[in-house]
Write a protein that holds these residues in place. Sequence first.
Motif, PDB file in Angstrom:
ATOM      1  N   ALA A 100     -11.867  24.915 -67.768  1.00  0.00           N
ATOM      2  CA  ALA A 100     -10.572  25.111 -67.110  1.00  0.00           C
ATOM      3  C   ALA A 100     -10.739  25.746 -65.733  1.00  0.00           C
ATOM      4  CB  ALA A 100      -9.675  25.987 -67.983  1.00  0.00           C
ATOM      5  N   ALA A 101     -11.640  26.699 -65.602  1.00  0.00           N
ATOM      6  CA  ALA A 101     -11.824  27.392 -64.330  1.00  0.00           C
ATOM      7  C   ALA A 101     -12.492  26.456 -63.314  1.00  0.00           C
ATOM      8  CB  ALA A 101     -12.673  28.639 -64.535  1.00  0.00           C
ATOM      9  N   PRO A 102     -12.028  26.433 -62.061  1.00  0.00           N
ATOM     10  CA  PRO A 102     -12.589  25.528 -61.049  1.00  0.00           C
ATOM     11  C   PRO A 102     -14.101  25.651 -60.879  1.00  0.00           C
ATOM     12  CG  PRO A 102     -10.546  26.468 -60.263  1.00  0.00           C
ATOM     13  CD  PRO A 102     -10.869  27.180 -61.532  1.00  0.00           C
ATOM     14  N   GLY A 103     -14.586  26.884 -60.799  1.00  0.00           N
ATOM     15  CA  GLY A 103     -16.018  27.080 -60.624  1.00  0.00           C
ATOM     16  C   GLY A 103     -16.821  26.543 -61.795  1.00  0.00           C
ATOM     17  N   ASP A 104     -16.317  26.739 -62.985  1.00  0.00           N
ATOM     18  CA  ASP A 104     -16.988  26.240 -64.187  1.00  0.00           C
ATOM     19  C   ASP A 104     -16.969  24.709 -64.223  1.00  0.00           C
ATOM     20  OD1 ASP A 104     -17.483  28.823 -64.979  1.00  0.00           O
ATOM     21  OD2 ASP A 104     -15.772  28.938 -66.336  1.00  0.00           O
ATOM     22  N   ARG A 105     -15.859  24.123 -63.762  1.00  0.00           N
ATOM     23  CA  ARG A 105     -15.782  22.660 -63.721  1.00  0.00           C
ATOM     24  C   ARG A 105     -16.820  22.089 -62.759  1.00  0.00           C
ATOM     25  NH1 ARG A 105     -10.150  23.246 -63.677  1.00  0.00           N
ATOM     26  NH2 ARG A 105     -10.030  22.686 -61.469  1.00  0.00           N
ATOM     27  N   LEU A 106     -16.939  22.709 -61.594  1.00  0.00           N
ATOM     28  CA  LEU A 106     -17.927  22.234 -60.618  1.00  0.00           C
ATOM     29  C   LEU A 106     -19.333  22.343 -61.188  1.00  0.00           C
ATOM     30  CD1 LEU A 106     -18.730  21.213 -57.833  1.00  0.00           C
ATOM     31  CD2 LEU A 106     -18.702  23.596 -57.023  1.00  0.00           C
ATOM     32  N   SER A 107     -19.621  23.469 -61.842  1.00  0.00           N
ATOM     33  CA  SER A 107     -20.933  23.646 -62.447  1.00  0.00           C
ATOM     34  C   SER A 107     -21.193  22.583 -63.511  1.00  0.00           C
ATOM     35  CB  SER A 107     -21.040  25.039 -63.077  1.00  0.00           C
ATOM     36  OG  SER A 107     -22.305  25.227 -63.691  1.00  0.00           O
ATOM     37  N   ALA A 108     -20.183  22.313 -64.347  1.00  0.00           N
ATOM     38  CA  ALA A 108     -20.346  21.321 -65.412  1.00  0.00           C
ATOM     39  C   ALA A 108     -20.590  19.924 -64.832  1.00  0.00           C
ATOM     40  CB  ALA A 108     -19.112  21.313 -66.306  1.00  0.00           C
ATOM     41  N   PHE A 149     -17.832   9.678 -56.015  1.00  0.00           N
ATOM     42  CA  PHE A 149     -18.018  10.748 -55.037  1.00  0.00           C
ATOM     43  C   PHE A 149     -16.713  11.521 -54.844  1.00  0.00           C
ATOM     44  CE2 PHE A 149     -17.785  12.138 -50.541  1.00  0.00           C
ATOM     45  CZ  PHE A 149     -18.764  13.129 -50.592  1.00  0.00           C
ATOM     46  N   GLN A 150     -15.584  10.814 -54.852  1.00  0.00           N
ATOM     47  CA  GLN A 150     -14.297  11.478 -54.673  1.00  0.00           C
ATOM     48  C   GLN A 150     -14.030  12.473 -55.792  1.00  0.00           C
ATOM     49  OE1 GLN A 150     -12.323  11.216 -51.917  1.00  0.00           O
ATOM     50  NE2 GLN A 150     -11.224  12.927 -52.873  1.00  0.00           N
ATOM     51  N   LEU A 151     -14.506  12.167 -56.992  1.00  0.00           N
ATOM     52  CA  LEU A 151     -14.355  13.115 -58.097  1.00  0.00           C
ATOM     53  C   LEU A 151     -15.018  14.442 -57.744  1.00  0.00           C
ATOM     54  CD1 LEU A 151     -14.828  12.415 -61.872  1.00  0.00           C
ATOM     55  CD2 LEU A 151     -16.036  14.320 -60.819  1.00  0.00           C
ATOM     56  N   LEU A 152     -16.209  14.359 -57.154  1.00  0.00           N
ATOM     57  CA  LEU A 152     -16.916  15.580 -56.749  1.00  0.00           C
ATOM     58  C   LEU A 152     -16.133  16.304 -55.651  1.00  0.00           C
ATOM     59  CD1 LEU A 152     -19.410  17.396 -56.957  1.00  0.00           C
ATOM     60  CD2 LEU A 152     -20.554  15.890 -55.313  1.00  0.00           C
ATOM     61  N   VAL A 153     -15.609  15.548 -54.692  1.00  0.00           N
ATOM     62  CA  VAL A 153     -14.809  16.154 -53.623  1.00  0.00           C
ATOM     63  C   VAL A 153     -13.603  16.884 -54.206  1.00  0.00           C
ATOM     64  CG1 VAL A 153     -13.387  15.704 -51.589  1.00  0.00           C
ATOM     65  CG2 VAL A 153     -15.531  14.451 -51.904  1.00  0.00           C
ATOM     66  N   ASP A 154     -12.933  16.266 -55.180  1.00  0.00           N
ATOM     67  CA  ASP A 154     -11.740  16.874 -55.784  1.00  0.00           C
ATOM     68  C   ASP A 154     -12.078  18.182 -56.498  1.00  0.00           C
ATOM     69  OD1 ASP A 154     -10.273  14.738 -54.849  1.00  0.00           O
ATOM     70  OD2 ASP A 154     -10.273  13.662 -56.757  1.00  0.00           O
ATOM     71  N   VAL A 155     -13.193  18.190 -57.199  1.00  0.00           N
ATOM     72  CA  VAL A 155     -13.592  19.406 -57.917  1.00  0.00           C
ATOM     73  C   VAL A 155     -13.932  20.512 -56.923  1.00  0.00           C
ATOM     74  CG1 VAL A 155     -15.269  20.402 -59.515  1.00  0.00           C
ATOM     75  CG2 VAL A 155     -14.409  18.107 -59.915  1.00  0.00           C
ATOM     76  N   VAL A 156     -14.625  20.147 -55.843  1.00  0.00           N
ATOM     77  CA  VAL A 156     -14.958  21.134 -54.810  1.00  0.00           C
ATOM     78  C   VAL A 156     -13.688  21.664 -54.154  1.00  0.00           C
ATOM     79  CG1 VAL A 156     -16.065  21.444 -52.564  1.00  0.00           C
ATOM     80  CG2 VAL A 156     -17.260  20.198 -54.370  1.00  0.00           C
ATOM     81  N   THR A 157     -12.717  20.784 -53.929  1.00  0.00           N
ATOM     82  CA  THR A 157     -11.444  21.198 -53.339  1.00  0.00           C
ATOM     83  C   THR A 157     -10.760  22.251 -54.201  1.00  0.00           C
ATOM     84  OG1 THR A 157     -11.133  19.018 -52.319  1.00  0.00           O
ATOM     85  CG2 THR A 157      -9.178  20.392 -52.573  1.00  0.00           C
ATOM     86  N   ASP A 158     -10.793  22.050 -55.506  1.00  0.00           N
ATOM     87  CA  ASP A 158     -10.172  23.005 -56.431  1.00  0.00           C
ATOM     88  C   ASP A 158     -10.838  24.376 -56.365  1.00  0.00           C
ATOM     89  OD1 ASP A 158      -8.433  21.055 -57.268  1.00  0.00           O
ATOM     90  OD2 ASP A 158      -9.576  20.531 -59.066  1.00  0.00           O
ATOM     91  N   CYS A 159     -12.080  24.396 -55.893  1.00  0.00           N
ATOM     92  CA  CYS A 159     -12.807  25.668 -55.786  1.00  0.00           C
ATOM     93  C   CYS A 159     -12.453  26.421 -54.499  1.00  0.00           C
ATOM     94  CB  CYS A 159     -14.314  25.428 -55.838  1.00  0.00           C
ATOM     95  SG  CYS A 159     -14.912  24.866 -57.447  1.00  0.00           S
ATOM     96  N   GLY A 160     -11.611  25.804 -53.649  1.00  0.00           N
ATOM     97  CA  GLY A 160     -11.160  26.473 -52.433  1.00  0.00           C
ATOM     98  C   GLY A 160     -12.090  26.333 -51.246  1.00  0.00           C
TER      99      GLY A 160
END
Length: 207
Positions: A100-108, A149-160
């Motif tokens: 659920a947490a943005p940082g955890d999602r990016l890591s996953a 690639f856009q999926l990765l961009v979206d996850v990074v965006t959620d991390c601020g």
Amino acid sequence: MSEKKVSEKKASEKSAARSRNPRGEGSRLRGELISAASRLLETLDGQDALSLRAVAREAGIAPQSVYLHFADRRELLTAVYAERFAELRTALEAAQRSSAAPGDRLSAVCHAYVDYGVRNPGHYRVLFGTAGTPGWEPAAGELPGLPTFQLLVDVVTDCGATDPRSTALCLWAAMHGLITLHQDRPSFPWPPLATLVDTMVRAHLTR
């Protein structure tokens, strides 16, 4: 009739029989051609070495049957890349849903990406050792990797991140480097890849 001609006739009849699919099974043959092309690309020296005749031989069908599903080699290659990128994207989407947490999602997502590349070296080579190489010059609709690639961009965006696209590009380059170097230099005293991925993510999340 000589033994050679008999053998050739049987081979021709076998190819002809294999190329005639029962009603409704055309999609199965299309899938087999994509799989055959993908297997060949895992070992060939780039996409230019792939021929439709070789794909037909790998799939066990007559060469002319390929054209029932693909107009040319480029169209077949695009289908191969689309299937492989969809496979990778499915793995990343599953990882994205795991936290659920943005940082955890990016890591996953980053762990899932590296894991896919290490566990599927042949498929990964098809994605990034052939598609987009000089001479490919893809047209619109022939870049199946962009949604991934856009999926990765979206996850990074959620991390601020202040520049999500550039950050995503740096993460992609780092992950690709880890995968390829780990495969090409297995004798290097690598720390666990999971540790390296965690380090990479923390570095990019530092603001």
